[in-house]
Design a protein around this motif. Structure first.
Motif, PDB file in Angstrom:
ATOM      1  N   ASP A  94      14.695  61.097  24.154  1.00  0.00           N
ATOM      2  CA  ASP A  94      14.533  60.468  25.473  1.00  0.00           C
ATOM      3  C   ASP A  94      15.769  59.650  25.840  1.00  0.00           C
ATOM      4  OD1 ASP A  94      12.021  61.565  25.883  1.00  0.00           O
ATOM      5  OD2 ASP A  94      10.951  59.775  25.185  1.00  0.00           O
ATOM      6  N   ASP A  95      16.330  58.923  24.854  1.00  0.00           N
ATOM      7  CA  ASP A  95      17.562  58.165  25.102  1.00  0.00           C
ATOM      8  C   ASP A  95      18.691  59.108  25.497  1.00  0.00           C
ATOM      9  OD1 ASP A  95      16.322  55.757  24.364  1.00  0.00           O
ATOM     10  OD2 ASP A  95      16.993  55.923  22.285  1.00  0.00           O
ATOM     11  N   PHE A  99      22.218  59.511  33.444  1.00  0.00           N
ATOM     12  CA  PHE A  99      23.175  58.491  33.869  1.00  0.00           C
ATOM     13  C   PHE A  99      24.502  59.155  34.265  1.00  0.00           C
ATOM     14  CE2 PHE A  99      26.627  55.522  32.955  1.00  0.00           C
ATOM     15  CZ  PHE A  99      26.207  54.377  33.612  1.00  0.00           C
ATOM     16  N   ALA A 100      24.995  60.031  33.398  1.00  0.00           N
ATOM     17  CA  ALA A 100      26.252  60.738  33.686  1.00  0.00           C
ATOM     18  C   ALA A 100      26.087  61.631  34.912  1.00  0.00           C
ATOM     19  CB  ALA A 100      26.689  61.553  32.477  1.00  0.00           C
ATOM     20  N   GLN A 101      24.971  62.297  35.003  1.00  0.00           N
ATOM     21  CA  GLN A 101      24.704  63.212  36.118  1.00  0.00           C
ATOM     22  C   GLN A 101      24.714  62.455  37.453  1.00  0.00           C
ATOM     23  OE1 GLN A 101      20.753  64.978  36.069  1.00  0.00           O
ATOM     24  NE2 GLN A 101      21.670  66.983  36.480  1.00  0.00           N
ATOM     25  N   ALA A 102      24.166  61.262  37.456  1.00  0.00           N
ATOM     26  CA  ALA A 102      24.088  60.477  38.685  1.00  0.00           C
ATOM     27  C   ALA A 102      25.436  59.884  39.088  1.00  0.00           C
ATOM     28  CB  ALA A 102      23.067  59.346  38.515  1.00  0.00           C
ATOM     29  N   ARG A 103      26.344  59.707  38.121  1.00  0.00           N
ATOM     30  CA  ARG A 103      27.573  58.973  38.415  1.00  0.00           C
ATOM     31  C   ARG A 103      28.865  59.774  38.320  1.00  0.00           C
ATOM     32  NH1 ARG A 103      23.630  55.939  36.847  1.00  0.00           N
ATOM     33  NH2 ARG A 103      23.375  53.824  37.568  1.00  0.00           N
ATOM     34  N   LEU A 104      28.818  60.964  37.751  1.00  0.00           N
ATOM     35  CA  LEU A 104      30.045  61.729  37.570  1.00  0.00           C
ATOM     36  C   LEU A 104      30.525  62.303  38.896  1.00  0.00           C
ATOM     37  CD1 LEU A 104      32.166  62.750  35.569  1.00  0.00           C
ATOM     38  CD2 LEU A 104      30.725  64.777  35.218  1.00  0.00           C
ATOM     39  N   LEU A 164      35.197  62.975  32.405  1.00  0.00           N
ATOM     40  CA  LEU A 164      34.105  62.384  31.643  1.00  0.00           C
ATOM     41  C   LEU A 164      34.616  62.164  30.228  1.00  0.00           C
ATOM     42  CD1 LEU A 164      31.176  61.474  31.316  1.00  0.00           C
ATOM     43  CD2 LEU A 164      30.547  63.869  30.931  1.00  0.00           C
ATOM     44  N   ASP A 165      34.779  60.901  29.861  1.00  0.00           N
ATOM     45  CA  ASP A 165      35.252  60.522  28.535  1.00  0.00           C
ATOM     46  C   ASP A 165      34.101  59.862  27.792  1.00  0.00           C
ATOM     47  OD1 ASP A 165      37.767  61.364  29.324  1.00  0.00           O
ATOM     48  OD2 ASP A 165      38.442  59.355  29.849  1.00  0.00           O
ATOM     49  N   VAL A 166      33.718  60.441  26.678  1.00  0.00           N
ATOM     50  CA  VAL A 166      32.597  59.949  25.885  1.00  0.00           C
ATOM     51  C   VAL A 166      33.128  59.423  24.565  1.00  0.00           C
ATOM     52  CG1 VAL A 166      30.427  60.586  24.764  1.00  0.00           C
ATOM     53  CG2 VAL A 166      31.060  61.644  26.933  1.00  0.00           C
ATOM     54  N   ASN A 167      32.675  58.242  24.173  1.00  0.00           N
ATOM     55  CA  ASN A 167      33.044  57.683  22.881  1.00  0.00           C
ATOM     56  C   ASN A 167      31.769  57.448  22.091  1.00  0.00           C
ATOM     57  OD1 ASN A 167      34.063  56.334  20.691  1.00  0.00           O
ATOM     58  ND2 ASN A 167      35.275  54.891  21.875  1.00  0.00           N
ATOM     59  N   TRP A 168      31.611  58.182  21.015  1.00  0.00           N
ATOM     60  CA  TRP A 168      30.447  58.045  20.140  1.00  0.00           C
ATOM     61  C   TRP A 168      30.737  56.883  19.185  1.00  0.00           C
ATOM     62  CZ3 TRP A 168      26.862  61.113  22.066  1.00  0.00           C
ATOM     63  CH2 TRP A 168      27.235  62.308  22.673  1.00  0.00           C
ATOM     64  N   LEU A 186      26.780  67.395  28.254  1.00  0.00           N
ATOM     65  CA  LEU A 186      27.740  66.604  29.013  1.00  0.00           C
ATOM     66  C   LEU A 186      28.974  67.434  29.364  1.00  0.00           C
ATOM     67  CD1 LEU A 186      27.448  63.258  27.032  1.00  0.00           C
ATOM     68  CD2 LEU A 186      26.550  63.741  29.331  1.00  0.00           C
ATOM     69  N   GLN A 187      29.405  68.262  28.424  1.00  0.00           N
ATOM     70  CA  GLN A 187      30.559  69.122  28.661  1.00  0.00           C
ATOM     71  C   GLN A 187      30.255  70.110  29.803  1.00  0.00           C
ATOM     72  OE1 GLN A 187      31.729  71.611  25.353  1.00  0.00           O
ATOM     73  NE2 GLN A 187      33.873  71.354  25.894  1.00  0.00           N
ATOM     74  N   ALA A 188      29.067  70.680  29.812  1.00  0.00           N
ATOM     75  CA  ALA A 188      28.676  71.615  30.874  1.00  0.00           C
ATOM     76  C   ALA A 188      28.599  70.902  32.221  1.00  0.00           C
ATOM     77  CB  ALA A 188      27.336  72.274  30.533  1.00  0.00           C
ATOM     78  N   LEU A 189      28.081  69.688  32.229  1.00  0.00           N
ATOM     79  CA  LEU A 189      28.029  68.904  33.460  1.00  0.00           C
ATOM     80  C   LEU A 189      29.440  68.682  33.994  1.00  0.00           C
ATOM     81  CD1 LEU A 189      26.519  67.113  35.535  1.00  0.00           C
ATOM     82  CD2 LEU A 189      26.750  65.232  33.872  1.00  0.00           C
ATOM     83  N   ALA A 190      30.353  68.308  33.111  1.00  0.00           N
ATOM     84  CA  ALA A 190      31.746  68.096  33.521  1.00  0.00           C
ATOM     85  C   ALA A 190      32.346  69.383  34.071  1.00  0.00           C
ATOM     86  CB  ALA A 190      32.565  67.570  32.343  1.00  0.00           C
TER      87      ALA A 190
END
Length: 108
Positions: A6-7, A14-19, A25-29, A48-52
């Motif tokens: 769910d998280d 969140f990314a979908q709404a703001r990208l 899109l830079d993600v830091n794990w 996330l990669q597909a969204l980008a």
């Protein structure tokens, strides 16, 4: 605490709404030890990669880790998740990792 499915969905939304299209899109794990929840990274990073890609955005991800749970297989998976277009990927080669593990001791 460990990121739940769910998280992960919340992060995606969140990314979908703001990208913004044509951006990046830079993600830091990070946090705790991200490799302890590697299955979450394997599931969320491609989404996330597909969204980008759908929004004509560059995708880059990085990880802050102590490396204790890093294996050659996980290093290869991280490289694959980044994709061939990822510039400046910095990750140890399998040979470098083997050398490092030899210095630091055996894997847990």
């Amino acid at each position: 605490r460990r990121m739940s499915a769910d998280d992960a969905d919340d992060v995606y939304r969140f990314a979908q709404a703001r990208l913004v299209p044509d951006s990046s899109l830079d993600v830091n794990w990070f946090g705790g030890e991200p490799l302890a929840a590697f299955d979450v990274i394997e599931a969320l990073a491609p989404r996330l990669q597909a969204l980008a890609r759908d929004r004509n955005c560059a995708f880059k991800h990085s990880m802050i880790t102590n490396g204790v749970l890093l294996t050659a297989e996980r290093a290869a998976a991280i490289r694959a998740l980044a994709g061939p277009e990822a510039p400046g990927r910095q990750i140890l080669s399998a040979e470098d990792w083997a050398a490092l593990k030899g210095i630091c001791g055996p894997s847990p």
